[in-house]
Design an enzyme around this catalytic site. Structure first.
Site, PDB file in Angstrom:
ATOM      1  N   ALA A  91       0.842  -1.196   0.000  1.00 20.25           N
ATOM      2  CA  ALA A  91       0.000   0.000   0.000  1.00 20.25           C
ATOM      3  C   ALA A  91       0.878   1.247   0.000  1.00 20.25           C
ATOM      4  O   ALA A  91       1.849   1.338   0.751  1.00 20.25           O
ATOM      5  CB  ALA A  91      -0.899  -0.016   1.235  1.00 20.25           C
ATOM      6  N   CYS A 100      -1.285  -8.038   6.510  1.00 18.46           N
ATOM      7  CA  CYS A 100      -0.973  -6.658   6.892  1.00 18.46           C
ATOM      8  C   CYS A 100      -1.147  -6.468   8.400  1.00 18.46           C
ATOM      9  O   CYS A 100      -2.207  -6.772   8.947  1.00 18.46           O
ATOM     10  CB  CYS A 100      -1.884  -5.697   6.135  1.00 18.46           C
ATOM     11  N   LYS A 150      -2.362 -14.110   0.955  1.00 12.57           N
ATOM     12  CA  LYS A 150      -1.103 -13.621   1.550  1.00 12.57           C
ATOM     13  C   LYS A 150      -1.240 -13.693   3.067  1.00 12.57           C
ATOM     14  O   LYS A 150      -2.175 -13.119   3.632  1.00 12.57           O
ATOM     15  CB  LYS A 150      -0.880 -12.174   1.101  1.00 12.57           C
ATOM     16  N   GLY A 173       9.312  -7.217  -1.750  1.00 19.83           N
ATOM     17  CA  GLY A 173       8.608  -5.989  -1.404  1.00 19.83           C
ATOM     18  C   GLY A 173       9.551  -4.804  -1.402  1.00 19.83           C
ATOM     19  O   GLY A 173       9.879  -4.220  -2.444  1.00 19.83           O
ATOM     20  N   ARG A 174      10.056  -4.475  -0.210  1.00 17.04           N
ATOM     21  CA  ARG A 174      10.792  -3.210  -0.036  1.00 17.04           C
ATOM     22  C   ARG A 174      12.044  -3.116  -0.886  1.00 17.04           C
ATOM     23  O   ARG A 174      12.451  -2.015  -1.272  1.00 17.04           O
ATOM     24  CB  ARG A 174      11.127  -3.028   1.445  1.00 17.04           C
TER      25      ARG A 174
HETATM   26  C1  LIG Z   1       4.779   0.318   3.017  1.00 22.24           C
HETATM   27  C2  LIG Z   1       4.342  -1.117   2.998  1.00 22.24           C
HETATM   28  C3  LIG Z   1       3.057  -1.408   2.576  1.00 22.24           C
HETATM   29  C4  LIG Z   1       2.629  -2.734   2.541  1.00 22.24           C
HETATM   30  N1  LIG Z   1       1.369  -3.001   2.102  1.00 22.24           N
HETATM   31  C5  LIG Z   1       0.969  -4.287   1.957  1.00 22.24           C
HETATM   32  C6  LIG Z   1      -0.296  -4.599   1.395  1.00 22.24           C
HETATM   33  O1  LIG Z   1      -1.089  -3.717   1.016  1.00 22.24           O
HETATM   34  N2  LIG Z   1      -0.619  -5.903   1.269  1.00 22.24           N
HETATM   35  C7  LIG Z   1       0.232  -6.912   1.650  1.00 22.24           C
HETATM   36  O2  LIG Z   1      -0.099  -8.077   1.496  1.00 22.24           O
HETATM   37  N3  LIG Z   1       1.421  -6.638   2.183  1.00 22.24           N
HETATM   38  C8  LIG Z   1       1.807  -5.360   2.346  1.00 22.24           C
HETATM   39  N4  LIG Z   1       3.051  -5.087   2.856  1.00 22.24           N
HETATM   40  C9  LIG Z   1       3.938  -6.209   3.244  1.00 22.24           C
HETATM   41  C10 LIG Z   1       4.839  -6.623   2.073  1.00 22.24           C
HETATM   42  O3  LIG Z   1       4.053  -7.123   1.020  1.00 22.24           O
HETATM   43  C11 LIG Z   1       5.839  -7.702   2.497  1.00 22.24           C
HETATM   44  O4  LIG Z   1       5.138  -8.828   2.929  1.00 22.24           O
HETATM   45  C12 LIG Z   1       6.777  -7.231   3.589  1.00 22.24           C
HETATM   46  O5  LIG Z   1       7.237  -5.923   3.357  1.00 22.24           O
HETATM   47  C13 LIG Z   1       7.992  -8.165   3.699  1.00 22.24           C
HETATM   48  O6  LIG Z   1       8.648  -8.299   2.480  1.00 22.24           O
HETATM   49  P1  LIG Z   1       9.958  -7.452   2.090  1.00 22.24           P
HETATM   50  O7  LIG Z   1      10.970  -7.688   3.176  1.00 22.24           O
HETATM   51  O8  LIG Z   1      10.387  -8.008   0.766  1.00 22.24           O
HETATM   52  O9  LIG Z   1       9.550  -6.017   2.043  1.00 22.24           O
HETATM   53  C14 LIG Z   1       3.505  -3.782   2.929  1.00 22.24           C
HETATM   54  C15 LIG Z   1       4.782  -3.460   3.352  1.00 22.24           C
HETATM   55  C16 LIG Z   1       5.221  -2.155   3.389  1.00 22.24           C
HETATM   56  C17 LIG Z   1       6.621  -1.862   3.848  1.00 22.24           C
END
Ligand SMILES: Cc1cc2nc3c(=O)[nH]c(=O)nc-3n(C[C@H](O)[C@H](O)[C@H](O)COP(=O)(O)O)c2cc1C
Length: 312
Positions: free
Chosen positions: A2, A84, A123, A208-209
């Site tokens: 998001a 989330c 998820k 993600g990030r």
């Molecule tokens: C700013 C932000 C917004 C996120 N929004 C969502 C979302 O809308 N839906 C979701 O399933 N995960 C959301 N996540 C979680 C990510 O999809 C992911 O599971 C999490 O960041 C871990 O993965 P990463 O280390 O690759 O970022 C969000 C994470 C961040 C940092």
């Protein structure tokens, strides 16, 4: 994500090698879809197939209705958010807040899957908290309900984003279900992607990030997994091209006023990966005009490219 994976960013990630890019979550409360935020999130015009839309909510019938309505508007995959941890989402018994109520999880999965003929993905996190890591139970429920694929973030809801993602629970889930599992959490490079796939046996990794300001990470991972070779970092000229394309799409998608504001955080992420960019970042954040944003990015890269050529 998001606030991050809007249509322009998803498009860019797909062009740069992502196999699938899921929308930002949209509320299952269709009465709220008239808000400006939801209108942008629900816009999939021209998006590369398959269009996957994530929905969040805690009421099975509303989730089913949101599914039908999203499919009517072009969704080819529906993704259910039970990952989330945001208070706003969890308090309403949605997102990862659902993980502690397994009966409600089952009801939502069933209602959503039965409401549509398109694939439904899910998820989750590894559980509610470290003492209640019920990710495997939820995964089996998902399989039984007809969920097509499962993405698992290797943290519990209680962990938020603290500590390191753990992959033992994900490996356990992979060994107990037949549906594809996507491993997620702290994967920041092609090497790490390979390690996580080997360790968990997952069918795919989800990023993600690490894609923020580095959308080419997808082609780096895809190339490494396919060939065992590491791609070189993109040149400054290529980063500039990618960034300018991204800015143009943001300005077009959101309109100038909003596009300029949203562009700031993305530019901040791109520049974070480049040394000595702090003062330009500060200047850039003051710019209120799309054309000036584009020109300033172009010139900043131009100076660095020229300096690099002179030093060589
Ligand atoms: C700013 C932000 C917004 C996120 N929004 C969502 C979302 O809308 N839906 C979701 O399933 N995960 C959301 N996540 C979680 C990510 O999809 C992911 O599971 C999490 O960041 C871990 O993965 P990463 O280390 O690759 O970022 C969000 C994470 C961040 C940092």
């Amino acid at each position: 994500m998001a606030g991050v994976t809007d249509r322009p960013f998803r498009q860019l990630c797909r062009q740069l090698g992502a196999g699938l890019a899921v929308s930002e979550m949209v509320t299952s409360d269709t009465r709220l879809w008239g808000s400006r935020k939801s209108r942008f999130r629900l816009d999939h015009c021209g998006e590369m197939a398959p269009v996957s839309v994530q929905i969040a909510g805690g009421d099975p019938e509303m989730m089913a209705e949101a599914t039908r309505e999203n499919v009517r508007r072009g969704a080819q995959i529906i993704d259910i958010n039970m990952g989330c941890p945001a208070k706003k989402v969890c308090k309403k018994a949605a997102g990862s807040g659902l993980l502690r109520d397994e009966k409600l999880v089952a009801d939502i999965l069933q209602a959503v899957v039965q409401s549509t003929s398109v694939p439904v993905t899910l998820k989750i996190r590894t559980g509610w908290c470290p003492d209640f890591r019920n990710g495997t139970t939820i995964a089996k429920m998902a399989e039984d309900a007809g969920i097509a694929a499962l993405a698992v973030h290797g943290r519990t809801r209680a962990c938020g984003y603290r500590g390191e993602a753990e992959f033992d629970t994900i490996a356990d889930i992979v060994s107990r279900v037949k549906i594809p599992v996507f491993a997620n959490g702290d994967i920041t490079s092609a090497d790490r992607a390979r390690e996580v796939l080997d360790y968990t046996g997952a069918a795919a990794v989800m990023i993600g990030r690490a894609a923020q300001g580095r959308p080419w990470i997808f082609r780096e991972i895809a190339h490494f997994l396919a060939t065992g070779e590491r791609l070189p970092e993109p040149t400054l000229d290529e980063v500039r091209k990618i960034l300018l394309t991204h800015l143009g799409e943001l300005h077009r998608f959101y309109g100038e006023l909003m596009g300029v504001r949203i562009a700031r955080k993305h530019v901040g992420w791109y520049l974070k990966t480049l040394a000595n960019s702090e003062s330009f970042r500060k200047t850039f954040f003051q710019i209120e005009n799309a054309e000036v944003q584009n020109a300033s990015v172009h010139e900043w890269f131009e100076r660095r490219i020229t300096r690099g050529a002179q030093a060589a």
